[in-house]
Design a protein around this motif. Structure first.
Motif, PDB file in Angstrom:
ATOM      1  N   ASP A 139     -61.440  -8.083 -15.460  1.00 35.37           N
ATOM      2  CA  ASP A 139     -62.674  -7.737 -14.756  1.00 35.37           C
ATOM      3  C   ASP A 139     -63.326  -6.615 -15.546  1.00 35.37           C
ATOM      4  O   ASP A 139     -63.057  -5.432 -15.337  1.00 35.37           O
ATOM      5  N   CYS A 184     -65.811  -3.358 -14.317  1.00 29.77           N
ATOM      6  CA  CYS A 184     -65.479  -3.750 -12.935  1.00 29.77           C
ATOM      7  C   CYS A 184     -66.240  -2.977 -11.877  1.00 29.77           C
ATOM      8  O   CYS A 184     -66.331  -3.407 -10.731  1.00 29.77           O
ATOM      9  N   GLY A 230     -65.100  -2.639  -8.082  1.00 28.08           N
ATOM     10  CA  GLY A 230     -64.133  -3.696  -7.799  1.00 28.08           C
ATOM     11  C   GLY A 230     -64.629  -4.891  -7.027  1.00 28.08           C
ATOM     12  O   GLY A 230     -63.828  -5.682  -6.522  1.00 28.08           O
ATOM     13  N   THR A 251     -63.433  -8.445  -8.452  1.00 26.15           N
ATOM     14  CA  THR A 251     -62.023  -8.745  -8.164  1.00 26.15           C
ATOM     15  C   THR A 251     -61.822  -9.018  -6.679  1.00 26.15           C
ATOM     16  O   THR A 251     -61.015  -9.882  -6.301  1.00 26.15           O
ATOM     17  N   GLU A 252     -62.548  -8.326  -5.838  1.00 22.03           N
ATOM     18  CA  GLU A 252     -62.474  -8.577  -4.396  1.00 22.03           C
ATOM     19  C   GLU A 252     -62.915 -10.005  -4.072  1.00 22.03           C
ATOM     20  O   GLU A 252     -62.266 -10.719  -3.303  1.00 22.03           O
ATOM     21  N   LEU A 262     -63.001 -12.478  -6.247  1.00 17.71           N
ATOM     22  CA  LEU A 262     -62.012 -13.354  -6.899  1.00 17.71           C
ATOM     23  C   LEU A 262     -60.824 -13.617  -5.982  1.00 17.71           C
ATOM     24  O   LEU A 262     -60.367 -14.759  -5.839  1.00 17.71           O
ATOM     25  N   LYS A 265     -54.311 -13.183 -11.339  1.00 21.33           N
ATOM     26  CA  LYS A 265     -54.095 -11.770 -11.590  1.00 21.33           C
ATOM     27  C   LYS A 265     -55.326 -11.219 -12.286  1.00 21.33           C
ATOM     28  O   LYS A 265     -55.891 -11.876 -13.170  1.00 21.33           O
ATOM     29  N   SER A 266     -55.747 -10.036 -11.894  1.00 25.60           N
ATOM     30  CA  SER A 266     -56.882  -9.419 -12.570  1.00 25.60           C
ATOM     31  C   SER A 266     -56.506  -8.026 -13.047  1.00 25.60           C
ATOM     32  O   SER A 266     -55.669  -7.347 -12.434  1.00 25.60           O
ATOM     33  N   LEU A 284     -58.405  -4.452 -13.977  1.00 24.37           N
ATOM     34  CA  LEU A 284     -59.660  -3.718 -13.869  1.00 24.37           C
ATOM     35  C   LEU A 284     -59.943  -2.974 -15.175  1.00 24.37           C
ATOM     36  O   LEU A 284     -59.043  -2.362 -15.752  1.00 24.37           O
ATOM     37  N   VAL A 305     -59.285  -2.746  -4.123  1.00 22.43           N
ATOM     38  CA  VAL A 305     -58.506  -3.970  -4.330  1.00 22.43           C
ATOM     39  C   VAL A 305     -57.031  -3.658  -4.538  1.00 22.43           C
ATOM     40  O   VAL A 305     -56.341  -4.350  -5.293  1.00 22.43           O
ATOM     41  N   SER A 348     -55.264  -6.297  -7.852  1.00 24.98           N
ATOM     42  CA  SER A 348     -55.309  -6.166  -9.307  1.00 24.98           C
ATOM     43  C   SER A 348     -53.934  -5.780  -9.840  1.00 24.98           C
ATOM     44  O   SER A 348     -53.091  -5.253  -9.127  1.00 24.98           O
TER      45      SER A 348
END
Length: 234
Positions: A54, A57, A60, A63-64, A66, A74-75, A77, A92, A96
């Motif tokens: 991300d 980012c 976040g 990712t949230e 996602l 898996k991400s 940041l 997140v 993450s």
């Protein structure tokens, strides 16, 4: 192409202070559609089981979103601002796999480590878009994907002027109503728009580093979802 010498003014001076109103203003500026566009891009570009960077980012949000779309991903940041990384980690937590501070143009990652790199309203803030794309393509595995969800500059000159007016005049006015004391920070976002390549120029630039570049536009070409794939070695 990129913010170049304006990077400090836009990123360090403006974005660094906007965390308290970031989500609210993104929603207002996109007419309530920013999260819908993020989700649409993620559904098109990210797959179950992917390891995703991300990049840029912010607090976040990507990712949230996602995590709401895919369970088995898996991400990591990644942002240039410590304040944004701290906000993202809180937002997140448990989603993450970690957080790393850095810029687009020099990434501290091994080549081909990510299945995908996603950027939600952040690629426009690159200091040098060409150098950023070179690094992003390097850290994506063969056959992996890059996702950009961002504001955009239409190819049509008249529409481009109208969208420019929106960013130069309307957005600071909306920020005055919604973000109050932060409104002056939003006036510098016009610099970001002014330095953007047009949609066709951006597509051509991305095409120098990726293949199968697909662009979806909204708001008369003033917003886009761009998906590009790394070539597979024969």
């Amino acid at each position: 192409m990129g913010l170049a010498e304006d990077w400090d003014r836009v990123v360090l001076q403006a974005l660094n202070s906007l965390i308290p109103v970031y989500d609210r203003m993104n929603s207002v500026m996109s007419m309530g559609k920013d999260k819908r566009w993020r989700e649409a891009g993620i559904r098109l570009a990210i797959r179950e089981g992917d390891f995703v960077l991300d990049a840029g980012c912010g607090p976040g949000v990507m990712t949230e979103v996602l995590a709401s779309v895919h369970r088995n991903v898996k991400s990591l940041l990644y942002d240039s601002l410590f304040s944004m990384l701290e906000a993202a980690r809180s937002r997140v937590a448990g989603v993450s796999s970690g957080a790393v501070r850095g810029v687009f143009e020099t990434m501290p990652f091994s080549s081909g480590v990510f299945d995908a790199v996603m950027m939600g309203y952040s690629f426009r803030d690159a200091r040098d878009m060409r150098a950023a794309l070179e690094e992003i393509s390097r850290v994506i595995r063969d056959g992996g994907r890059m996702l950009i969800v961002d504001i955009a500059k239409p190819d049509n000159r008249l529409i481009r002027l109208s969208v420019g007016f929106y960013w130069r005049v309307v957005v600071p006015f909306l920020a005055l109503l919604v973000a109050r004391k932060y409104w002056r920070k939003y006036s510098v976002l016009y610099i970001t728009y002014r330095r953007l390549p047009t949609n066709s120029q951006l597509r051509a630039l991305v095409g120098e580093y990726f293949e199968s570049v697909t662009v979806y536009t909204q708001m008369l070409g003033g917003s886009l979802i761009l998906i590009a794939e790394r070539p597979r070695r024969q």
